[in-house]
Design a protein around this motif. Structure first.
Motif, PDB file in Angstrom:
ATOM      1  N   ALA A 157       5.062  -3.343  -8.920  1.00  0.00           N
ATOM      2  CA  ALA A 157       4.135  -3.756  -7.870  1.00  0.00           C
ATOM      3  C   ALA A 157       3.490  -2.502  -7.305  1.00  0.00           C
ATOM      4  O   ALA A 157       4.149  -1.474  -7.137  1.00  0.00           O
ATOM      5  CB  ALA A 157       4.866  -4.507  -6.764  1.00  0.00           C
ATOM      6  N   ASP A 158       2.197  -2.554  -7.056  1.00  0.00           N
ATOM      7  CA  ASP A 158       1.475  -1.438  -6.459  1.00  0.00           C
ATOM      8  C   ASP A 158       0.476  -2.087  -5.510  1.00  0.00           C
ATOM      9  O   ASP A 158      -0.599  -2.490  -5.914  1.00  0.00           O
ATOM     10  CB  ASP A 158       0.785  -0.628  -7.549  1.00  0.00           C
ATOM     11  CG  ASP A 158      -0.001   0.545  -6.964  1.00  0.00           C
ATOM     12  OD1 ASP A 158      -0.039   0.676  -5.725  1.00  0.00           O
ATOM     13  OD2 ASP A 158      -0.568   1.313  -7.759  1.00  0.00           O
ATOM     14  N   THR A 159       0.860  -2.198  -4.272  1.00  0.00           N
ATOM     15  CA  THR A 159       0.104  -3.066  -3.373  1.00  0.00           C
ATOM     16  C   THR A 159       0.414  -2.734  -1.919  1.00  0.00           C
ATOM     17  O   THR A 159       1.060  -1.732  -1.633  1.00  0.00           O
ATOM     18  CB  THR A 159       0.475  -4.534  -3.708  1.00  0.00           C
ATOM     19  OG1 THR A 159      -0.139  -5.392  -2.761  1.00  0.00           O
ATOM     20  CG2 THR A 159       1.975  -4.760  -3.648  1.00  0.00           C
ATOM     21  N   LEU A 160      -0.041  -3.558  -1.011  1.00  0.00           N
ATOM     22  CA  LEU A 160       0.327  -3.367   0.389  1.00  0.00           C
ATOM     23  C   LEU A 160       1.817  -3.642   0.549  1.00  0.00           C
ATOM     24  O   LEU A 160       2.358  -4.509  -0.125  1.00  0.00           O
ATOM     25  CB  LEU A 160      -0.448  -4.360   1.265  1.00  0.00           C
ATOM     26  CG  LEU A 160      -1.945  -4.138   1.410  1.00  0.00           C
ATOM     27  CD1 LEU A 160      -2.551  -5.278   2.216  1.00  0.00           C
ATOM     28  CD2 LEU A 160      -2.222  -2.801   2.083  1.00  0.00           C
ATOM     29  N   ARG A 214       0.621   1.878   1.409  1.00  0.00           N
ATOM     30  CA  ARG A 214       0.665   1.386   0.048  1.00  0.00           C
ATOM     31  C   ARG A 214       2.107   1.510  -0.434  1.00  0.00           C
ATOM     32  O   ARG A 214       2.786   2.480  -0.104  1.00  0.00           O
ATOM     33  CB  ARG A 214      -0.255   2.254  -0.797  1.00  0.00           C
ATOM     34  CG  ARG A 214      -0.290   1.913  -2.255  1.00  0.00           C
ATOM     35  CD  ARG A 214      -1.293   2.833  -2.936  1.00  0.00           C
ATOM     36  NE  ARG A 214      -1.117   2.837  -4.349  1.00  0.00           N
ATOM     37  CZ  ARG A 214      -1.578   3.790  -5.150  1.00  0.00           C
ATOM     38  NH1 ARG A 214      -2.246   4.817  -4.635  1.00  0.00           N
ATOM     39  NH2 ARG A 214      -1.392   3.734  -6.432  1.00  0.00           N
ATOM     40  N   VAL A 221       4.657   1.338  -3.872  1.00  0.00           N
ATOM     41  CA  VAL A 221       4.770   1.266  -5.324  1.00  0.00           C
ATOM     42  C   VAL A 221       6.232   0.960  -5.632  1.00  0.00           C
ATOM     43  O   VAL A 221       7.119   1.725  -5.270  1.00  0.00           O
ATOM     44  CB  VAL A 221       4.362   2.605  -5.967  1.00  0.00           C
ATOM     45  CG1 VAL A 221       4.575   2.569  -7.470  1.00  0.00           C
ATOM     46  CG2 VAL A 221       2.912   2.932  -5.641  1.00  0.00           C
ATOM     47  N   ASN A 240       6.904 -11.061  -2.687  1.00  0.00           N
ATOM     48  CA  ASN A 240       7.125 -11.435  -4.080  1.00  0.00           C
ATOM     49  C   ASN A 240       8.622 -11.380  -4.412  1.00  0.00           C
ATOM     50  O   ASN A 240       9.205 -10.319  -4.545  1.00  0.00           O
ATOM     51  CB  ASN A 240       6.340 -10.461  -4.963  1.00  0.00           C
ATOM     52  CG  ASN A 240       6.387 -10.861  -6.416  1.00  0.00           C
ATOM     53  OD1 ASN A 240       7.353 -11.474  -6.868  1.00  0.00           O
ATOM     54  ND2 ASN A 240       5.346 -10.504  -7.139  1.00  0.00           N
ATOM     55  N   ARG A 245       3.694 -11.568   6.534  1.00  0.00           N
ATOM     56  CA  ARG A 245       2.607 -11.034   7.348  1.00  0.00           C
ATOM     57  C   ARG A 245       3.065 -10.891   8.796  1.00  0.00           C
ATOM     58  O   ARG A 245       2.725  -9.942   9.488  1.00  0.00           O
ATOM     59  CB  ARG A 245       1.380 -11.940   7.269  1.00  0.00           C
ATOM     60  CG  ARG A 245       0.135 -11.267   7.800  1.00  0.00           C
ATOM     61  CD  ARG A 245      -0.998 -12.230   7.994  1.00  0.00           C
ATOM     62  NE  ARG A 245      -0.634 -13.270   8.922  1.00  0.00           N
ATOM     63  CZ  ARG A 245      -1.312 -14.414   9.044  1.00  0.00           C
ATOM     64  NH1 ARG A 245      -2.353 -14.649   8.262  1.00  0.00           N
ATOM     65  NH2 ARG A 245      -0.942 -15.321   9.921  1.00  0.00           N
ATOM     66  N   ASN A 249       3.052  -7.207   0.612  1.00  0.00           N
ATOM     67  CA  ASN A 249       3.009  -7.975  -0.626  1.00  0.00           C
ATOM     68  C   ASN A 249       4.230  -7.722  -1.507  1.00  0.00           C
ATOM     69  O   ASN A 249       4.607  -8.575  -2.306  1.00  0.00           O
ATOM     70  CB  ASN A 249       1.741  -7.657  -1.409  1.00  0.00           C
ATOM     71  CG  ASN A 249       0.510  -8.076  -0.634  1.00  0.00           C
ATOM     72  OD1 ASN A 249       0.604  -8.921   0.264  1.00  0.00           O
ATOM     73  ND2 ASN A 249      -0.625  -7.477  -0.951  1.00  0.00           N
ATOM     74  N   VAL A 250       4.825  -6.555  -1.358  1.00  0.00           N
ATOM     75  CA  VAL A 250       6.056  -6.285  -2.105  1.00  0.00           C
ATOM     76  C   VAL A 250       7.134  -7.254  -1.637  1.00  0.00           C
ATOM     77  O   VAL A 250       7.867  -7.841  -2.421  1.00  0.00           O
ATOM     78  CB  VAL A 250       6.508  -4.825  -1.894  1.00  0.00           C
ATOM     79  CG1 VAL A 250       7.915  -4.608  -2.413  1.00  0.00           C
ATOM     80  CG2 VAL A 250       5.544  -3.876  -2.580  1.00  0.00           C
ATOM     81  N   GLU A 284      -3.505   9.155   1.557  1.00  0.00           N
ATOM     82  CA  GLU A 284      -2.672   7.953   1.560  1.00  0.00           C
ATOM     83  C   GLU A 284      -1.256   8.274   2.027  1.00  0.00           C
ATOM     84  O   GLU A 284      -0.783   9.402   1.912  1.00  0.00           O
ATOM     85  CB  GLU A 284      -2.583   7.368   0.147  1.00  0.00           C
ATOM     86  CG  GLU A 284      -3.742   6.466  -0.202  1.00  0.00           C
ATOM     87  CD  GLU A 284      -3.572   5.805  -1.558  1.00  0.00           C
ATOM     88  OE1 GLU A 284      -3.960   4.653  -1.684  1.00  0.00           O
ATOM     89  OE2 GLU A 284      -3.066   6.459  -2.487  1.00  0.00           O
TER      90      GLU A 284
END
Lengths: 570, 278
Positions: free
Chosen positions: A516-519, A505, A507, A526, A554, A522-523, A329
């Motif tokens: 937040a722990d995501t793509l 990814r 964090v 939000n 996006r 997405n951070v 990763e």
């Protein structure tokens, strides 16, 4: 604005004593009283040298040959020295930690007045006045090392502004701030320049961030020459920034990619002023044509952190913290300064020991392993390269780890040279490290870890002090290792574009917790996370919003991916 | 690093000694140390010891913070006394013009009451100042200290250098630690898993970057100082300069009184030595 020149440069040349080429070549410009000017240029362009002339450090501290005419506030440069200039130009240095002289915030603000031998009562009066104006009154008796990055900068500013100098010079004011603190700092400078009737000169290569608030003029330096001197609007339209290796505001790059002719738009220096032709159809079209690629993931846990608990003597950082990093990763760790990002990497590398909990690498508990033993598998690049470097020559520095492992000198030579090649340091291999710039030193430290073939690399602020060209080079290289050799990479960063561009990814930490722990996109979508982690929205997102896109984040991700694609094809 | 409590340095507080002016404290420390070094009047030395312990307690310094150092000083003092005895076991007799043997008869190393009494005096002299030094270090803000030094006539550039050195000690400690860690992360074994000798020789590697970094830091700080006009005038004022208060005058009175008492005792004892053997 009244037209009265406060700074004038006529045919200024400067050559450092130790160098064979002049660093500044035939510089001519005039700055009017009350103007707010950005001096930009890639690393090594000579922009910092220009700043050192303005505060008199050149030629007093850095000997060399200075020619041409310089006038500052009506006085000829030849009649001025550091002391006299300090009444005209107040300088805020890049690193606030090294600027702090006082033991407390109040004393640091008072420093210049103490040196002017002002009466104590007047000093106390003015210090409390300036502390209020810059909103640091509450921390006035704190130690400088106990306050946040943004506060540090405000204290430095107060300590300079208290002297009533008409010109304020800032050297890379954004370098040590997280994105939200950086925005606040630019807003503050804007406010001050209006309120205190200052001439403000900002030296920075992060143009988009500085343009968060309007500036009057942009001076662009490249290779020692002044290649543009105009309003930001004109310079942005011309596209010259990208040509010299600087990053133009990304919304402009995106507009160009969407086929919109930036030079034909009336005003481009602020996103909100842009009027998209046909209500942004071109952007919408582009967005539809470039869906983002979902990441394929075969998750195989490599680094597992379980129930981690850690606190400093009077401050708790982690309480029941859990995180798993999978093999191969590329993870970005983001969050406010002082929220535990560096502490986390220090716990992983064994620099610090947890109070409770376990950290496992490929199933092995790291608890009993020394720093050295962990370093066989985990490479850690500290934020400050000076804390890592211990040799004089680049070759020896990179070879150090291999020599400590007792390898054969022939193999060492081969490995070191090939690493120097991939990190772009090969031409400098016989140089002394002290001759390198901050960014080059950082590359040396990356090379010195890479040569050891770690399974995981942790990089603390890999892009700090690097301009776009250099940082893309390093990150592309790490990404390639990640792709071809499954090198797991963790980087701590404040740079939202870096996160979008390279991480698969993200964090986000806030007060020692994962919020937040995501793509990465997405951070940024939000708002709560953005705020809690002291991040900012990217201008790409704002552009998407301006074009009424359904999912502006996006679009931002799609564009960043596209750009990388383009760069790889070049 | 600022969390580290075991640092011999300023700890903010509000005790009587925290409120005293730095000048008062440095004058007190210097005068009392001098008179204590000169005087051999045992009662007087005991009085100084008691007073300095009282000062230590009222400054609310935690015993834990100074325990290790104090024990080290006491051990060192005892060793010193043993050596004094070993090199001149009859010095006490010579000093007090009498000889009362406790043990050892007529041998050279015979222990006499006079020698023991002399060593006891020495012990008091070595130790009475220790709590005073602690009180000074723990309750005096370095900046205020610099201001005080400047006020009693020491040039401000020197005063400020001392203050700034005190200020940077924790930073250098931190830097040393960081460099040591990053060297270990390159494969240098400094943990308990390596031999002591190896650890010692390896530690020397840390010194080079530390020295370079410290030099860089000195350069940057001195530049930052000059950009804000340090060192251009003959005089300088101090934000932290505390005007004397009534407390300071009281304290100075006590200090001067004690000093005069010590001097008067020279007349009473007709010399520096109080002699109980007469």
């Amino acid at each position: 604005m009244s037209q009265s020149p406060i700074i004038q440069f006529e045919h200024v040349n400067f050559q450092y004593e130790s160098q064979t080429e002049p660093t500044l070549k035939d510089i001519n410009f005039t700055i009017q009283k009350g103007e707010k000017v950005l001096i930009a240029g890639p690393s090594g362009s000579g922009k910092s040298t220009l700043g050192k002339i303005l505060n008199g450090m050149i030629p007093e501290d850095y000997p060399g040959e200075l020619s041409g005419n310089i006038t500052i506030n009506g006085q000829s440069f030849n009649d001025l020295d550091v002391f006299k200039l300090s009444f005209e130009v107040g300088t805020v240095l890049q690193d606030p930690d090294s600027q702090f002289v006082g033991l407390t915030v109040a004393e640091d603000i008072a420093f210049a007045l103490e040196n002017d031998a002002k009466p104590q009562s007047e000093i106390h009066q003015r210090v409390s006045d300036w502390a209020k104006r810059l909103d640091v009154a509450e921390i006035i008796s704190n130690h400088p090392q106990d306050i946040s990055g943004g506060q540090k900068q405000r204290v430095s500013l107060a300590g300079v502004l208290i002297g009533d100098e008409p010109i304020l010079l800032l050297d890379e004011p954004l370098a040590n701030l997280d994105p939200a603190a950086g925005e606040a700092s630019i807003e503050l400078l804007d406010h001050l320049s209006h309120k205190e009737d200052l001439t403000v000169i900002i030296i920075e290569h992060r143009i988009e961030e500085v343009l968060h608030r309007p500036i009057d003029r942009l001076l662009l330096i490249d290779d020692g020459k002044l290649i543009a001197n105009d309003t930001p609007n004109q310079i942005l339209k011309s596209g010259v920034l990208t040509e010299v290796g600087l990053r133009e505001p990304l919304y402009l790059t995106a507009l160009r990619a969407c086929g919109i002719e930036v030079s034909e738009l009336p005003e481009v220096d602020e996103l909100s002023k842009i009027e998209l032709p046909d209500n942004g159809t071109a952007v919408l079209q582009w967005d539809v044509e470039h869906p983002i690629q979902p990441n394929s993931d075969g998750a195989e846990p490599l680094l597992e952190i379980r129930n981690l608990q850690f606190n400093y003597p009077n401050r708790s950082i982690f309480n029941n913290f859990n995180l798993t990093i999978n093999k191969g990763e590329m993870v970005a760790i983001v969050g406010k300064n002082g929220t535990g990002k560096t502490t986390l990497s220090n716990l992983i590398t064994g620099f610090l020991h947890p109070n409770q909990g376990e950290i496992k690498l490929a199933g092995t508990n790291l608890d009993d392993l020394s720093i050295k033993e962990r370093a066989e598998h985990i490479g850690y690049i500290l934020q400050d390269p000076n804390q890592m470097i211990s040799k004089d020559m680049i070759f020896d520095e990179v070879a150090l780890g291999l020599r400590l492992r007792g390898l054969d000198e022939e193999i060492i030579k081969e490995k070191v040279l090939s690493t120097l090649k991939v990190t772009g340091l090969y031409p400098f291999r016989n140089w002394p490290i002290r001759a390198l710039s901050f960014g080059q030193k950082k590359r040396v430290t990356i090379a010195s870890i890479l040569v050891l073939d770690p399974e995981v690399m942790i990089l603390d602020e890999p892009t700090a002090g690097q301009d776009l060209a250099h940082y893309s080079e390093i990150m592309d290289f790490l990404e390639e290792l990640n792709r071809t050799q499954q090198l797991t990479t963790i980087f701590i960063t404040h740079d939202m574009y870096l996160m979008l561009e390279y991480a698969d990814r993200a964090v986000a930490l806030s007060d020692g917790e994962i919020i937040a722990d995501t793509l990465p996109i997405n951070v940024l979508t939000n708002d709560d996370v953005v705020k809690a982690a002291s991040l900012t929205h990217t201008s790409l997102q704002s552009l998407g919003t301006l074009a009424n896109l359904e999912n502006p984040a996006r679009f931002a991700q799609g564009f960043v991916d596209y750009q990388k694609e383009v760069r790889h094809h070049e | 690093m600022s969390n580290d409590t075991n640092i011999l340095g300023y700890h903010p507080g509000s005790t009587f000694f925290h409120q005293l002016n730095g000048t008062t404290k440095i004058l007190g420390l210097v005068l009392l140390t001098l008179i204590g070094m000169i005087s051999f009047n045992t009662w007087y030395l005991i009085l100084l010891c008691v007073l300095s312990v009282v000062a230590f307690i009222s400054a609310k310094i935690k015993w834990q913070e100074v325990r290790t150092l104090t024990i080290a000083i006491i051990l060192f003092t005892l060793l010193n006394l043993v050596l004094i005895y070993a090199f001149g076991p009859n010095y006490g007799s010579a000093l007090y013009h009498s000889r009362h043997v406790i043990i050892g008869g007529n041998s050279f190393f015979a222990l006499t009451w006079e020698e023991l009494f002399y060593l006891f005096n020495m012990f008091l002299k070595y130790l009475f100042a220790v709590p005073l030094v602690y009180v000074f270090l723990f309750t005096t803000n370095p900046s205020e200290f610099a201001a005080s030094l400047n006020r009693i006539g020491i040039p401000y550039k020197i005063s400020y250098s001392i203050a700034i050195a005190l200020r940077y000690i924790p930073d250098v400690q931190y830097e040393f630690h960081q460099i040591s860690l990053s060297q270990q992360a390159r494969g240098l074994e400094l943990s308990k898993k390596a031999h002591l000798w190896r650890r010692l020789t390896s530690s020397s590697r840390i010194l080079i970057p530390l020295i370079f970094n410290s030099l860089d830091r000195i350069e940057t700080v001195s530049r930052a100082m000059r950009l804000r006009r340090f060192g251009t005038r003959k005089t300088r004022t101090w934000y932290m300069n505390k005007p004397g208060s009534k407390k300071d005058w009281w304290m100075l009175g006590i200090i001067v009184g004690l000093t005069i008492l010590g001097l008067l005792l020279f007349i009473v004892d007709s010399g520096r030595y109080f002699n109980p053997f007469k």
